[in-house]
Design an enzyme around this catalytic site. Structure first.
Site, PDB file in Angstrom:
ATOM      1  N   HIS A  16      12.443 102.102  75.273  1.00  0.00           N
ATOM      2  CA  HIS A  16      11.209 103.372  74.830  1.00  0.00           C
ATOM      3  C   HIS A  16      10.518 103.498  76.214  1.00  0.00           C
ATOM      4  O   HIS A  16      10.734 103.042  77.666  1.00  0.00           O
ATOM      5  CB  HIS A  16      10.999 103.084  73.874  1.00  0.00           C
ATOM      6  CG  HIS A  16       9.737 101.855  74.058  1.00  0.00           C
ATOM      7  ND1 HIS A  16       9.653  99.818  73.759  1.00  0.00           N
ATOM      8  CD2 HIS A  16       8.184 101.860  74.471  1.00  0.00           C
ATOM      9  CE1 HIS A  16       8.566  99.725  73.720  1.00  0.00           C
ATOM     10  NE2 HIS A  16       8.039 100.812  74.620  1.00  0.00           N
ATOM     11  N   HIS A  89       3.348 104.885  79.809  1.00  0.00           N
ATOM     12  CA  HIS A  89       4.486 103.846  80.264  1.00  0.00           C
ATOM     13  C   HIS A  89       5.712 103.813  80.282  1.00  0.00           C
ATOM     14  O   HIS A  89       6.831 104.974  79.293  1.00  0.00           O
ATOM     15  CB  HIS A  89       3.951 102.576  80.174  1.00  0.00           C
ATOM     16  CG  HIS A  89       4.486 102.668  77.980  1.00  0.00           C
ATOM     17  ND1 HIS A  89       3.728 102.737  77.345  1.00  0.00           N
ATOM     18  CD2 HIS A  89       5.151 101.431  77.847  1.00  0.00           C
ATOM     19  CE1 HIS A  89       4.122 102.424  75.974  1.00  0.00           C
ATOM     20  NE2 HIS A  89       5.071 101.519  76.575  1.00  0.00           N
ATOM     21  N   GLU A 138       6.795  98.521  81.328  1.00  0.00           N
ATOM     22  CA  GLU A 138       6.528  97.463  80.445  1.00  0.00           C
ATOM     23  C   GLU A 138       7.989  96.574  80.776  1.00  0.00           C
ATOM     24  O   GLU A 138       8.541  96.914  80.350  1.00  0.00           O
ATOM     25  CB  GLU A 138       6.376  98.184  79.231  1.00  0.00           C
ATOM     26  CG  GLU A 138       6.200  96.812  78.197  1.00  0.00           C
ATOM     27  CD  GLU A 138       6.599  97.412  76.525  1.00  0.00           C
ATOM     28  OE1 GLU A 138       6.636  99.179  76.467  1.00  0.00           O
ATOM     29  OE2 GLU A 138       6.016  96.986  75.591  1.00  0.00           O
TER      30      GLU A 138
HETATM   31 CO    CO Z   1       5.931 100.343  75.000  1.00  0.00          CO
END
Ligand code: CO
Length: 146
Positions: A16, A89, A138
């Site tokens: 994502h 992110h 991440e």
């Molecule tokens: Co995230």
């Protein structure tokens, strides 16, 4: 940067993109009504990480909408600098979060904290954007079938 001895490590799927938003309901309405996203989850709170989040589910991947939750949310600082919100992110999957953390540290990356449970219910870590071309990365352990 030092060489890493683990040549088997491979970055997995793009999972994502995280987008910080000042108002998650407004952001959901935007993705639904303007962008035409048909599948958006209800907002949920992840108190330990100081976020209220919802996922815009797409044929390939997700947008993770994150609104600050609580007075110490790390998203507050981001919104101070970007009052309208913005890309926060990006998240890639890895097979084993602890192995990935060790490998990233061996490769000279600053890993921010210990693995902790993220919005997908699997452990995540973040990599310092100063070591990653200005992008907060991440890493998320891939969901395993139980
Ligand atoms: Co995230």
């Amino acid at each position: 940067m030092t060489n890493c001895d683990d040549k088997t490590f491979q970055l997995g799927a793009m999972n994502h993109v995280g987008v910080a938003v000042p108002d998650i309901e407004a952001a959901i309405a935007f993705y639904r009504d303007v962008m035409g996203a048909a599948n958006i989850t209800e907002p949920e709170i992840l108190a330990p990480q100081g976020v209220k989040y919802a996922f815009v589910n797409l044929p390939t991947g997700q947008v993770e909408l994150i609104e600050p939750y609580g007075d110490t949310s790390p998203i507050l600082k981001f919104l101070d600098r970007n009052p309208k919100g913005g890309q926060h992110h990006m998240c890639f999957e890895v097979e084993d979060i602890h192995a990935a953390k060790d490998i990233m540290e061996t490769r000279g990356m600053r890993v921010l904290g210990e693995p902790r449970i993220g919005a997908h219910g699997t452990p995540v870590v973040f990599l310092h954007p100063g070591d990653a071309g200005g992008v907060l990365i991440e890493l998320m352990e891939t969901h395993k079938a139980h």
